[in-house]
Design an enzyme around this catalytic site. Sequence first.
Site, PDB file in Angstrom:
ATOM      1  N   SER A 191       0.809  -1.226   0.000  1.00 34.00           N
ATOM      2  CA  SER A 191       0.000   0.000   0.000  1.00 34.00           C
ATOM      3  C   SER A 191       0.839   1.271   0.000  1.00 34.00           C
ATOM      4  O   SER A 191       0.379   2.317  -0.438  1.00 34.00           O
ATOM      5  CB  SER A 191      -0.946   0.030   1.197  1.00 34.00           C
ATOM      6  OG  SER A 191      -0.213   0.028   2.394  1.00 34.00           O
ATOM      7  N   ASP A 432      -3.528   6.665  11.770  1.00 33.95           N
ATOM      8  CA  ASP A 432      -2.726   5.997  10.747  1.00 33.95           C
ATOM      9  C   ASP A 432      -1.396   6.741  10.633  1.00 33.95           C
ATOM     10  O   ASP A 432      -1.330   7.836  10.071  1.00 33.95           O
ATOM     11  CB  ASP A 432      -3.487   6.028   9.415  1.00 33.95           C
ATOM     12  CG  ASP A 432      -2.693   5.402   8.264  1.00 33.95           C
ATOM     13  OD1 ASP A 432      -1.500   5.076   8.458  1.00 33.95           O
ATOM     14  OD2 ASP A 432      -3.267   5.242   7.171  1.00 33.95           O
ATOM     15  N   HIS A 435       0.716   5.290   6.395  1.00 31.01           N
ATOM     16  CA  HIS A 435       0.561   5.831   5.033  1.00 31.01           C
ATOM     17  C   HIS A 435       0.841   7.334   5.028  1.00 31.01           C
ATOM     18  O   HIS A 435       1.134   7.908   6.078  1.00 31.01           O
ATOM     19  CB  HIS A 435      -0.859   5.504   4.545  1.00 31.01           C
ATOM     20  CG  HIS A 435      -1.144   4.031   4.555  1.00 31.01           C
ATOM     21  ND1 HIS A 435      -1.810   3.400   5.583  1.00 31.01           N
ATOM     22  CD2 HIS A 435      -0.796   3.064   3.681  1.00 31.01           C
ATOM     23  CE1 HIS A 435      -1.883   2.098   5.336  1.00 31.01           C
ATOM     24  NE2 HIS A 435      -1.263   1.867   4.185  1.00 31.01           N
TER      25      HIS A 435
END
Length: 453
Positions: A191, A432, A435
């Site tokens: 990702s 998060d 990312h």
Amino acid sequence: MALPLTVSISNKWSRKKRHFPLLAVFFLVLLACSFIYIEFSIQQIHQSPDHVLHSQRQTSSFTYVKPNLPKGASDVLDGSSSCNSTRNYSGKKIRWVGKDAESNQRRSISQENSCDVFSGKWVFDNQSYPLYKESDCPYMSDQLACHKHGRSDLQYQHWRWQPHNCNLKRWDATEMWEKLRGKRLMFVGDSLNRGQWISMVCLLQSVIPANKRSMTPNAQLTIFRAEEYNATVEFLWAPLLVESNSDDPVNHRLSERIIRPDSVLKHSAQWEHADILVFNSYLWWRQGPVKLQWSGEENGACEELDGLGAMELAMGAWADWIASKVIPLKKHVFFVTMSPTHFWKGEWEAGSKGNCYNETRPIDREGHWGSGSDLATMRMVDKMVSGLGSKVTVINITQLSEYRKDGHPSIYRKFWETLSPQQLGNPASYSDCIHWCLPGVPDVWNELLFHFL
Ligand SMILES: *[C@@H]1O[C@H](CO)[C@@H](O)[C@H](O)[C@H]1NC(C)=O
Ligand SMILES: *[C@@H]1O[C@H](CO)[C@@H](O)[C@H](O)[C@H]1NC(C)=O
Ligand SMILES: *[C@@H]1O[C@H](CO)[C@@H](O)[C@H](O)[C@H]1NC(C)=O
Ligand SMILES: *[C@@H]1O[C@H](CO)[C@@H](O)[C@H](O)[C@H]1NC(C)=O
Ligand SMILES: *[C@@H]1O[C@H](CO)[C@@H](O)[C@H](O)[C@H]1NC(C)=O
Ligand SMILES: *[C@@H]1O[C@H](CO)[C@@H](O)[C@H](O)[C@H]1NC(C)=O
């Protein structure tokens, strides 16, 4: 409907942080729906003393295995694969031959240009950054669109990477398209790599009229196409590089990771015709032990190995493919180094608790290195790509991204699961910090790629 992947990242890098208590349990719940992809859900971040990890690999003798041998009709690993039995790692290693005569001068970016573009600092520059507007990119992902999801401090979009002894080439979408004319550029990985691919598509799409570009539906291989350049910018989901039970781009929440450590053939069949390849792999190896199912294994028997050891095997199978198939003048191969995480505020602000949540400025202290970037992994990657000589160019994003504790989505992204009142009351608990917001840090990774193309 898909399920989230659960990852627990071992914080095994730093010995000096051994006194760090088993601090907190972070929940990052990421639910994959129809068009989302890899997600890391941080269940638990803990210390794994090095000796535990290494003991699994203590074997007195090695057997060498030649990877990537065409297999017969034997089945392919997928989400329903399982291990019939699990034994300790047998000590088998991957044998691949690198370092052919012409490749001794490694295409090391830094040496080639007598300037290390990876060594530098972030400079606030709201004149030229961001390079595109979040809302102008129709291919933006809801997991990376931080402004759209409520982030109001937007300085994270305005930083330029300034190498110490030279300037980076200025981003130019038209020039990039000229380089891509008639070619396939493919990103292959997890990702983080997908975020870089979305960044690249956003950087490139604005100069193509809407009716001259297209995007295929999300799949293991997703393709952005620009007609007039006869060029594509693609993403191949292959988080562990080798064949694995997690190769479904949506549904890869599985209780165990099983890999075929000696084969990239399933994936290389898809990437072999690309002209420019950009690989990454790292965080998926940080979730704990990995099950190995060797190609020759008849009855679904597995071995178990720690993540770093398993990554080394996978990188070996990958390196074997690169060494035997890549002709540097015909194919340009990049490897993007590990993307740092920012889960421990105490690492940049001594004594404080928390993580990337509420961070709005980069770290100033030059050379800062956090426990999210594992040095042993870096050494292994270093050794592996050195052996490939000029066949691989390293895009060494780790140090420069380490500074960007402010660049993660934290709570400003789409979460696929309903957050509990308890979580909402403690935003750091579901932040998060893996990312990166777009526009943001991955745009600079792509400027580096542009620099070396
Ligand atoms: C694997 O090795 C460890 C020590 O290296 C040992 O304690 C354990 O019993 C072994 N497990 C199996 C299934 O052989
Ligand atoms: C850029 O930043 C400076 C200093 O923070 C500020 O004074 C200026 O208004 C900003 N310009 C733009 C175009 O946002
Ligand atoms: C388009 O590019 C592909 C390679 O990606 C090439 O095979 C094909 O001939 C090109 N077509 C045209 C019309 O240039
Ligand atoms: C697992 O073992 C059973 C019985 O030994 C066998 O029938 C089955 O085919 C094996 N599974 C795999 C994936 O090889
Ligand atoms: C976020 O940062 C601001 C300013 O640095 C501070 O006043 C505020 O208390 C912080 N909020 C939380 C929840 O940590
Ligand atoms: C990347 O850069 C770091 C320094 O920031 C260095 O220690 C490491 O060896 C480099 N890795 C590779 C694979 O070149």
